[in-house]
Design a protein around this motif. Structure first.
Motif, PDB file in Angstrom:
ATOM      1  N   ALA B  22       0.865  -1.175   0.000  1.00  0.00           N
ATOM      2  CA  ALA B  22       0.000   0.000   0.000  1.00  0.00           C
ATOM      3  C   ALA B  22       0.902   1.226   0.000  1.00  0.00           C
ATOM      4  CB  ALA B  22      -0.903  -0.015   1.235  1.00  0.00           C
ATOM      5  N   VAL B  64       4.689   0.282   1.026  1.00  0.00           N
ATOM      6  CA  VAL B  64       5.033  -0.523   2.203  1.00  0.00           C
ATOM      7  C   VAL B  64       4.243  -1.830   2.135  1.00  0.00           C
ATOM      8  CG1 VAL B  64       5.618   1.393   3.749  1.00  0.00           C
ATOM      9  CG2 VAL B  64       3.246   0.655   3.573  1.00  0.00           C
ATOM     10  N   PRO B  65       4.821  -2.902   2.656  1.00  0.00           N
ATOM     11  CA  PRO B  65       4.102  -4.179   2.676  1.00  0.00           C
ATOM     12  C   PRO B  65       2.877  -4.064   3.577  1.00  0.00           C
ATOM     13  CG  PRO B  65       6.421  -4.466   3.294  1.00  0.00           C
ATOM     14  CD  PRO B  65       6.157  -3.005   3.251  1.00  0.00           C
ATOM     15  N   LEU B  66       1.815  -4.718   3.176  1.00  0.00           N
ATOM     16  CA  LEU B  66       0.578  -4.646   3.963  1.00  0.00           C
ATOM     17  C   LEU B  66       0.618  -5.524   5.203  1.00  0.00           C
ATOM     18  CD1 LEU B  66      -2.345  -4.605   1.381  1.00  0.00           C
ATOM     19  CD2 LEU B  66      -1.971  -3.025   3.264  1.00  0.00           C
ATOM     20  N   LEU B  95       1.910  14.411   7.074  1.00  0.00           N
ATOM     21  CA  LEU B  95       0.724  13.664   7.487  1.00  0.00           C
ATOM     22  C   LEU B  95       1.118  12.812   8.689  1.00  0.00           C
ATOM     23  CD1 LEU B  95      -1.167  12.481   4.278  1.00  0.00           C
ATOM     24  CD2 LEU B  95      -1.149  14.677   5.432  1.00  0.00           C
ATOM     25  N   ARG B  96       0.166  12.566   9.538  1.00  0.00           N
ATOM     26  CA  ARG B  96       0.481  11.828  10.761  1.00  0.00           C
ATOM     27  C   ARG B  96       1.103  10.477  10.440  1.00  0.00           C
ATOM     28  NH1 ARG B  96      -3.109  12.215  15.987  1.00  0.00           N
ATOM     29  NH2 ARG B  96      -2.477  14.332  15.503  1.00  0.00           N
ATOM     30  N   PHE B  97       2.098  10.083  11.225  1.00  0.00           N
ATOM     31  CA  PHE B  97       2.755   8.800  11.018  1.00  0.00           C
ATOM     32  C   PHE B  97       1.720   7.682  10.968  1.00  0.00           C
ATOM     33  CE2 PHE B  97       4.613   4.814  12.218  1.00  0.00           C
ATOM     34  CZ  PHE B  97       5.801   4.794  11.500  1.00  0.00           C
ATOM     35  N   GLY B  98       1.815   6.871   9.907  1.00  0.00           N
ATOM     36  CA  GLY B  98       0.897   5.748   9.791  1.00  0.00           C
ATOM     37  C   GLY B  98      -0.232   5.968   8.809  1.00  0.00           C
ATOM     38  N   VAL B 100      -1.711   5.442   5.611  1.00  0.00           N
ATOM     39  CA  VAL B 100      -1.460   4.492   4.536  1.00  0.00           C
ATOM     40  C   VAL B 100      -2.710   4.376   3.669  1.00  0.00           C
ATOM     41  CG1 VAL B 100      -0.845   2.108   3.967  1.00  0.00           C
ATOM     42  CG2 VAL B 100       0.150   3.195   5.991  1.00  0.00           C
ATOM     43  N   LEU B 101      -2.540   4.538   2.372  1.00  0.00           N
ATOM     44  CA  LEU B 101      -3.668   4.429   1.446  1.00  0.00           C
ATOM     45  C   LEU B 101      -3.474   3.198   0.563  1.00  0.00           C
ATOM     46  CD1 LEU B 101      -4.218   8.174   0.413  1.00  0.00           C
ATOM     47  CD2 LEU B 101      -5.292   6.875   2.242  1.00  0.00           C
ATOM     48  N   ALA B 102      -4.599   2.661   0.102  1.00  0.00           N
ATOM     49  CA  ALA B 102      -4.578   1.362  -0.562  1.00  0.00           C
ATOM     50  C   ALA B 102      -3.797   1.385  -1.874  1.00  0.00           C
ATOM     51  CB  ALA B 102      -6.013   0.888  -0.812  1.00  0.00           C
ATOM     52  N   SER B 106      -6.129   6.205  -4.723  1.00  0.00           N
ATOM     53  CA  SER B 106      -6.596   6.784  -3.454  1.00  0.00           C
ATOM     54  C   SER B 106      -5.780   8.018  -3.077  1.00  0.00           C
ATOM     55  CB  SER B 106      -6.491   5.750  -2.326  1.00  0.00           C
ATOM     56  OG  SER B 106      -7.243   4.602  -2.645  1.00  0.00           O
ATOM     57  N   ARG B 109      -6.969  10.807  -5.225  1.00  0.00           N
ATOM     58  CA  ARG B 109      -8.259  11.283  -4.747  1.00  0.00           C
ATOM     59  C   ARG B 109      -8.089  12.208  -3.533  1.00  0.00           C
ATOM     60  NH1 ARG B 109     -13.475   8.488  -4.512  1.00  0.00           N
ATOM     61  NH2 ARG B 109     -12.603   6.955  -5.926  1.00  0.00           N
ATOM     62  N   LEU B 110      -7.188  11.786  -2.640  1.00  0.00           N
ATOM     63  CA  LEU B 110      -6.905  12.594  -1.452  1.00  0.00           C
ATOM     64  C   LEU B 110      -6.409  13.988  -1.857  1.00  0.00           C
ATOM     65  CD1 LEU B 110      -6.345  12.710   1.709  1.00  0.00           C
ATOM     66  CD2 LEU B 110      -4.012  12.017   1.118  1.00  0.00           C
TER      67      LEU B 110
END
Lengths: 123, 271
Positions: B22, B64-66, B95-98, B100-102, B106, B109-110
């Protein structure tokens, strides 16, 4: 076009900036923009390791630590001797504080230099 | 299997399959920003940091690996390094740590949905960086000052010192708790005063300042400030002046330049 300096891995080797994980955690934890998962599409709930936020909540433990620290001040020290000892303590603190800010101001520059050197080397 | 081979395989797998990875989003940047080619993100193995660009803005991302959890020390350090490395060259909204978008769509879109707000914030932060000023009290100087200022603390200290050595620890508990409580109150009051003085002293040199909560009992000050790059030297000299004034009493540290972690938060009640 601007070239951003998103440098590479190898955190431990990159000098003073990464040496203090506590500083990293304090700096970034719970900071930054939060994307609203209900509005944004495709937010993945990836598993995050729990990171303890260090917050200070005064408790009896805190009080006892402070009391102990106060009592430590007196160790091996009479009222008469307190003054010279006090002066000595302050002198060493001055030296220490001076080092700290020196490292900081110098450290900032060093850090930038390290970055640009890394860029040039394209490691 | 050698490490090298395994990493190469993981990387090709990551790039080949949308399902196993992701997009970790570090921050939003102006659309003309591109990461250096060798830039690597977080995760194991670290994959390339790239940008997803839409109109005038872009997102710094890496795959990053899911399946693996995020948040190892190396991940946190990498996240901060990427953002702090970027802000030296261009404005960035962390952006806050963590986050993650698919998939890439996405992320697009953000950026589309928030385009104008992101762009306005980037303009606001252009040529500005964050610094964090941290001060820790020199314990001995702090406690001696409190004993001098607060008669009850000195009295309790004396009574504890004069108590017979063979007294059970429990019998002095109340006095010790009370002494510590007084000290704690005095530390908090001193911290409030020092923090106010620091912010006031730097006010002409900073765009804005935010008080951060203490993370240690003997924290003296913990303040995040936003500084115009053009005034950085003046600001640093201002911090040095405060450090000199407090020398022997407070050990002051200056962290930065940093990405504006403290100056992008969406306003919330209580903040």
């Amino acid at each position: 076009m601007t070239s951003a300096v998103a440098t590479t891995g190898g955190a431990a080797g990159s000098g003073d900036s990464s040496s203090d994980l506590a500083d990293v955690i304090d700096t970034i934890l719970d900071k930054g923009l939060v994307i609203d998962a209900h509005i944004a599409v495709g937010v993945v709930g990836i598993r995050l390791l729990t990171i303890d936020a260090r917050i200070v909540i005064a408790s009896v433990d805190t009080y006892l630590r402070f009391a102990e620290a106060v009592n430590r001040l007196d160790l091996g020290e009479s009222e008469g001797k307190a003054l010279p000892d006090l002066a000595g303590g302050k002198a060493s603190a001055i030296e220490k504080a001076g080092e700290t800010i020196g490292q900081l101001v110098g450290g900032g520059k060093e850090r930038q230099r390290t970055r640009s050197r890394r860029d040039r080397e394209e490691d | 299997m050698s490490t090298r081979t395994r990493e190469a395989e993981q990387e090709s797998e990551a790039q080949g399959s949308e399902q196993s990875t992701a997009y970790f989003v570090y921050g939003v940047v102006p659309g003309d920003v591109t990461p250096t080619e060798e830039a690597r993100g977080l995760g194991d193995p670290p994959l390339a940091v790239t940008t997803v660009t839409r109109s005038e803005i872009g997102a710094l991302v890496s795959e990053v690996p899911l399946d693996g959890p995020l948040g190892e020390p190396d991940d946190l350090v990498a996240y901060q390094r990427i953002l702090d490395g970027t802000v030296i060259e261009a404005p960035v909204l962390p952006l806050r740590f963590g986050t993650v978008l698919a998939d890439r769509e996405s992320v697009e879109r953000l950026l589309d949905d928030g385009h104008d707000a992101f762009l306005a914030a980037l303009n606001e932060l252009d040529d500005r960086t964050e610094f964090i000023i941290r001060g820790r009290y020199v314990e001995r100087a702090l406690l001696e000052q409190i004993l001098e200022d607060v008669p009850e603390a000195a009295r309790l200290r004396d009574s504890l010192r004069d108590a017979p050595d063979d007294l059970p620890e429990q019998s002095t508990m109340d006095a010790r708790v009370r002494l510590g409580e007084i000290v704690n109150q005095a530390v908090e009051a001193t911290r409030t005063t020092d923090t106010g003085n620091l912010i006031a002293a730097l006010e002409p040199l900073t765009v804005t300042a935010i008080e951060r909560p203490p993370t240690h009992e003997q924290d003296a000050v913990h303040v995040a400030v936003l500084v115009d790059n053009a005034r950085r030297r003046k600001f640093e000299r201002g911090v040095e002046a405060v450090e000199k004034r407090w020398r022997g009493r407070v050990e002051l540290r200056l962290l930065g330049p940093l990405a504006p972690y403290d100056f992008v938060a969406v306003p919330q009640a209580g903040q």
